[in-house]
Scaffold this motif. Sequence first.
Motif, short mmCIF file in Angstrom:
data_model
loop_
_atom_site.label_atom_id
_atom_site.label_comp_id
_atom_site.label_asym_id
_atom_site.label_seq_id
_atom_site.Cartn_x
_atom_site.Cartn_y
_atom_site.Cartn_z
N THR A 99 -26.28 13.83 10.19
CA THR A 99 -26.12 12.48 10.73
C THR A 99 -25.57 12.50 12.16
O THR A 99 -25.67 11.52 12.88
N ALA A 100 -25.00 13.65 12.57
CA ALA A 100 -24.46 13.75 13.93
C ALA A 100 -25.56 13.88 14.97
O ALA A 100 -25.34 13.59 16.15
N THR A 101 -26.75 14.31 14.54
CA THR A 101 -27.84 14.52 15.49
C THR A 101 -29.11 13.75 15.16
O THR A 101 -30.04 13.72 15.96
N LEU A 115 -17.39 8.35 7.63
CA LEU A 115 -17.12 8.43 6.20
C LEU A 115 -17.20 9.85 5.68
O LEU A 115 -16.89 10.11 4.51
N GLY A 116 -17.66 10.77 6.53
CA GLY A 116 -17.79 12.16 6.12
C GLY A 116 -19.17 12.53 5.66
O GLY A 116 -19.41 13.66 5.23
N THR A 141 -21.74 18.07 4.17
CA THR A 141 -22.08 19.19 5.04
C THR A 141 -23.46 18.98 5.65
O THR A 141 -24.34 18.39 5.05
N ALA A 142 -23.61 19.47 6.88
CA ALA A 142 -24.92 19.42 7.53
C ALA A 142 -25.86 20.38 6.82
O ALA A 142 -25.43 21.38 6.24
N ASP A 143 -27.17 20.07 6.85
CA ASP A 143 -28.18 20.89 6.18
C ASP A 143 -27.80 21.12 4.71
O ASP A 143 -27.86 22.23 4.20
N GLY A 144 -27.43 20.03 4.06
CA GLY A 144 -26.89 20.13 2.71
C GLY A 144 -27.90 20.20 1.60
O GLY A 144 -27.51 20.37 0.43
#
Length: 239
Positions: A99-101, A115-116, A141-144
Amino acid sequence: MESEFSGTELTTVFARIHGMLLSRESATSAVEQLAEVAQDVVDSAIGAGASLINDQGYTMSTGTTDAVAEAGDTLQYELGEGPCLSAWATESLQRVDDTATETRWPAWCAGVLPLGVRSAMSAPMLYKGHCIGALKVYTTTADGFTAADERRLSLLAAAAATLLGAAQTSEAPHQLSQALRTALTDRQAVDVATGIVMERRGLEQHHARVALLEASRAQGRPLLEIARSVLAGSPDAEF
């Protein structure tokens, strides 16, 4: 390459949803159970949700496993964007690796990041060629998610759609109209219209987008049509 589902996995998924009461009165209970099953089926999921959505874009029943999943779902409906709505609109699985990118749903990602939530995935529930809702899972986590996670969620969504669709008392198709489907994918026109509403009404981006979505629902007109009327309309035009 990861293997396809084994017979055991298929049996497990169907066993988890077997016996659900799927009458109209118990739809809320059913989607709550589906949310719990979705979280269990996808090992990395920290939260999940399930929604039944009609052809006008209204959520008829929704269930979530926790406060974070509920907030993530609610934000999608308020903003009119996100992986769940896109899975429903396109009738295809949608996956957010970070979600950051992520750039497809910037407002929604900006809202869930605090929200994490770093990864999200949503699978449409298709019944007789019509989309009646979607399942979604979230991770911190990213790429979860893996390809196997995609298959598990898709399988659960397909099985759930069969049960829920068969329980409907009406045969009216729960499918997004072609006009609204197009509106949800035509980001440029909607974004420009959002900017006009922001300036005209002195609203923040989030509230301007909500105003467009509410007008679409209230008038029974596709979102893209509302956006185009804003682009071509007079300053006092209602939208």
